[in-house]
Enzyme design. Structure first.
Site, short mmCIF file in Angstrom:
data_model
loop_
_atom_site.label_atom_id
_atom_site.label_comp_id
_atom_site.label_asym_id
_atom_site.label_seq_id
_atom_site.Cartn_x
_atom_site.Cartn_y
_atom_site.Cartn_z
N GLY A 142 -99.50 -37.82 -84.84
CA GLY A 142 -99.48 -37.17 -83.11
C GLY A 142 -98.35 -37.28 -82.00
N ILE A 159 -92.62 -38.47 -81.46
CA ILE A 159 -91.82 -38.57 -82.19
C ILE A 159 -92.46 -37.66 -83.07
CG2 ILE A 159 -89.96 -39.78 -84.13
CD1 ILE A 159 -88.95 -39.35 -80.86
N SER A 175 -87.62 -47.03 -86.18
CA SER A 175 -87.45 -48.62 -84.79
C SER A 175 -87.18 -48.11 -83.82
CB SER A 175 -86.82 -49.66 -85.89
OG SER A 175 -87.26 -50.76 -85.27
N LYS A 222 -85.01 -52.16 -78.35
CA LYS A 222 -85.95 -53.00 -77.97
C LYS A 222 -86.15 -54.57 -79.55
CE LYS A 222 -88.12 -50.41 -74.57
NZ LYS A 222 -87.39 -49.38 -75.03
N ASN A 229 -84.93 -45.07 -75.52
CA ASN A 229 -86.07 -44.24 -74.81
C ASN A 229 -85.96 -42.62 -75.57
OD1 ASN A 229 -87.39 -46.13 -73.20
ND2 ASN A 229 -85.14 -46.30 -72.85
N GLY A 251 -89.81 -37.51 -72.34
CA GLY A 251 -90.83 -37.12 -72.56
C GLY A 251 -91.96 -37.69 -73.21
N SER A 252 -91.13 -38.60 -74.24
CA SER A 252 -92.18 -38.98 -74.48
C SER A 252 -93.42 -39.82 -73.58
CB SER A 252 -91.62 -40.22 -75.66
OG SER A 252 -91.07 -41.28 -75.52
N THR A 279 -88.91 -50.07 -60.75
CA THR A 279 -88.54 -51.61 -60.94
C THR A 279 -86.91 -52.14 -60.52
OG1 THR A 279 -88.10 -51.85 -63.20
CG2 THR A 279 -90.83 -51.44 -63.44
#
Length: 612
Positions: A292, A295, A409, A412, A449, A452-453, A474
């Site tokens: 759900g 991805i 994966s 990061k 990244n 829109g995830s 940031t």
């Protein structure tokens, strides 16, 4: 209206129409043969032969299926069918007349002119009806709809013009394309006026306020330039769907929409080994964990295109599972779906699911991924979910002879500075340690990244813009790699196909994007200026890097046959280490944040926490 007339009645009307024009064509052929005169001697021949000729032609028309189509959608294939039927009838009618002894009074020139007139009447009436239904005829008289310029004069623009002729909202007044060979040409009656650079001049001259970019297959640079030209000219810009969406069949070119941020970040379309993916997926049971999520749900959509015999959806969030199940049942009703509530950390539940479903391939997308949330109070849960969950699922996959296990994966995991990234590197190491001792092949896929995830900056920026700003970033120099959700899912499938076991695939993420530039693009796309919506810098958050990496210091890559996939050569993992990890994960009491980070540093020398 004729749309309300039953189909059988419309078919009968079409047949009667053709019989009438067949009779008219036969009579006109005689009339034209004698220079618009009708000698008395030939009137009898015309009337006697008429029923025979029309009967033969009517039978041929039915045999050739001229009444299976719909006039409103008459096209070139329909015209070809009419021509072929008329040619056959033109050969059959004289033969029947000769057999009946009725050919004596029929001039040969009539036999030539009759089929020509018949094609003109039958084909012309159908095309005229279509033109009328698409408003092309009365559109010549009344200028209806908002004037719009179209950027691009390729296949997408041609298809768009066809669709817009049925629209009351838009009135195309010209096309612009950088191909000089197309300048001055007419596409569906609309002229190619010049190059993209002439947009401002033509928009002013034609009173245009809206532009549609119809170049889905063009390079990112070309599409970005088109958007910038529209923005500089003060025009409202729309676009046709992306190349991926058009190829997937989810949408059509007529479904124009506002330009979105992924159109500007632009990535070239992914070329998939469709034959290979059919072999991997078609007719087989496939399971997706985290089905759900952003991805996971896209993976489910992509997998369903290749016809699995059953698609098992494992998800811990009830609403997310319900949503993806409903979406798939609507879009691919032929696929057998099994929605399963479950936590990947729960070995008993995972083992039960695999025993019942017997998947051939598992795509493991379930994970905690939000960096700041997982960094401090939730560090132990991040490790349990991302590492213990992977281990439990991998053990069950081995026990139930799953052929291929694909771990999703992240970049990061490379030289991690946060718990989330370190936990994903440990998950990779779990799969590396388990590879080779059994029949299951473990494949890992790293990417950056995804636009829109869930938890990404895009939805957050959208909320801040909707609230009137400011947008919070940031750091002015922070950069990230981005790709679209469909592209990420497609490359995961491709890597899963290519992987033979033990590989860590690294996706081509293109060039990194400054987050502040992304924020400014979103402000412009929302119709605001930098003065109206400000960008405010708030400082790096716990565990956050300025720059993400796709390879660790001790890794290098190998090429693959796919241009967007490389294989990272990571250090080997000792199998004995796995038992130590497992004992630590199965501790009777939770570990605190300091203990989690201390142990991560022991196992991952490259891990450097920014907050201890």
């Amino acid at each position: 209206m004729i749309e309300n007339v039953p189909m059988r009645t419309r078919t009968a009307l079409a047949f009667v129409h053709d019989v009438v024009v067949a009779a008219l064509a036969w009579g006109l052929a005689f009339w034209f043969r004698f220079n618009l005169d009708f000698p008395t001697a030939y009137i009898h021949s015309m009337w006697v032969s008429l029923p025979v000729v029309v009967a033969v032609q009517a039978v041929v028309f039915v045999v050739f299926g001229l009444y299976r189509g719909i006039w409103r959608y008459a096209s070139l294939p329909d015209l070809k069918r009419i021509v072929l039927a008329v040619v056959v009838a033109a050969a059959g009618a004289p033969t029947v007349l000769w057999l009946l002894g009725l050919n004596a009074g029929v001039p040969r020139s009539v036999l030539v002119m009759d089929p020509l007139l018949l094609v003109l009447f039958m084909g012309g009436s159908r095309l005229a009806y279509r033109a009328w239904k698409e408003h092309r005829l009365h559109g010549l008289i009344a200028n209806q709809g908002e004037p719009v310029l179209i950027l691009g004069a390729g296949d997408a623009a041609v298809n768009l013009l066809k669709e817009l002729t049925r629209s009351q909202a838009w009135r195309p007044v010209g096309l612009l394309d950088d191909s000089v060979a197309k300048h001055g040409r007419l596409l569906h009656g609309i002229k190619v006026l010049g190059k993209l650079d002439s947009l401002a001049r033509w928009a002013d001259q034609l009173g245009v306020k809206h532009v549609i970019i119809a170049m889905p297959a063009a390079s990112h640079e070309t599409r970005r330039r088109a958007f910038d030209l529209c923005r500089e000219s003060g025009l409202q810009v729309l676009t046709v769907p992306s190349f991926d969406d058009l190829m997937s069949g989810r949408v059509t070119v007529s479904q124009i929409r506002r330009v979105e941020v992924d159109d500007l970040l632009g990535r070239e379309p992914v070329v998939l080994d469709s034959a290979g993916l059919h072999e991997l997926i078609n007719g087989r049971v496939v399971m997706v964990t985290g089905a759900g999520g952003s991805i996971g749900s896209e993976l489910c959509r992509q997998i369903s295109r290749f016809g699995p015999s059953r698609l098992a959806l494992l998800e811990s969030n009830e609403f997310a599972l319900y949503r993806i199940e409903q979406l798939l049942r609507e879009s691919t009703p032929s696929i057998s779906l099994v929605p399963l509530i479950g936590d990947v950390k729960d070995f008993a539940r995972v083992n039960q699911v695999l025993a019942e479903q017997r998947p051939a391939v598992i795509f493991h997308a379930a994970a905690y991924k939000h960096v700041p949330l997982m960094e401090e109070a939730n560090a132990w849960e991040a490790v349990r979910n991302n590492v213990q969950g992977t281990l439990a699922l991998a053990r069950a996959a081995i026990a139930h002879h799953v052929e291929k296990f694909v771990l999703i994966s992240t970049d990061k995991a490379v030289n991690p500075t946060n718990v989330m990234g370190a936990s994903k590197r440990l998950a990779e190491m779990v799969c590396q340690a388990l590879q080779g001792a059994n029949g299951t092949r473990f494949v890992m896929v790293r990417f950056g990244n995804v636009l829109g995830s869930t938890g990404s900056v895009i939805p957050r920026f959208q909320e801040q813009i909707a609230q009137g700003g400011p947008i919070t970033v940031t750091h002015p120099e922070i950069m990230r790699y981005f790709m679209s959700i469909p592209e990420a899912a497609q490359l995961v499938l491709q890597a899963g196909l290519m992987g033979q076991g033990g590989e860590i695939f690294v996706l081509d993420m293109g060039e990194p994007v400054k987050i502040v530039d992304l924020a400014r693009d979103m402000i412009r796309l929302s119709g605001f200026s930098g003065d109206e919506i400000k960008v405010v810098f708030t400082g790096l958050r716990p565990g956050e890097k300025l720059f993400e990496e796709l390879l660790a210091d001790d890794e290098h890559t190998l090429t693959t046959p796919h241009p967007k996939l490389r294989i990272a050569k990571a250090r080997l993992v000792e199998v004995a280490w796995l038992s130590i990890l497992e004992a630590w994960l199965n501790a009777p009491t939770p570990h605190d944040e300091a203990e989690v980070k201390r142990q991560l540093r022991a196992w991952l020398p490259e891990y450097r926490s920014t907050h201890t």
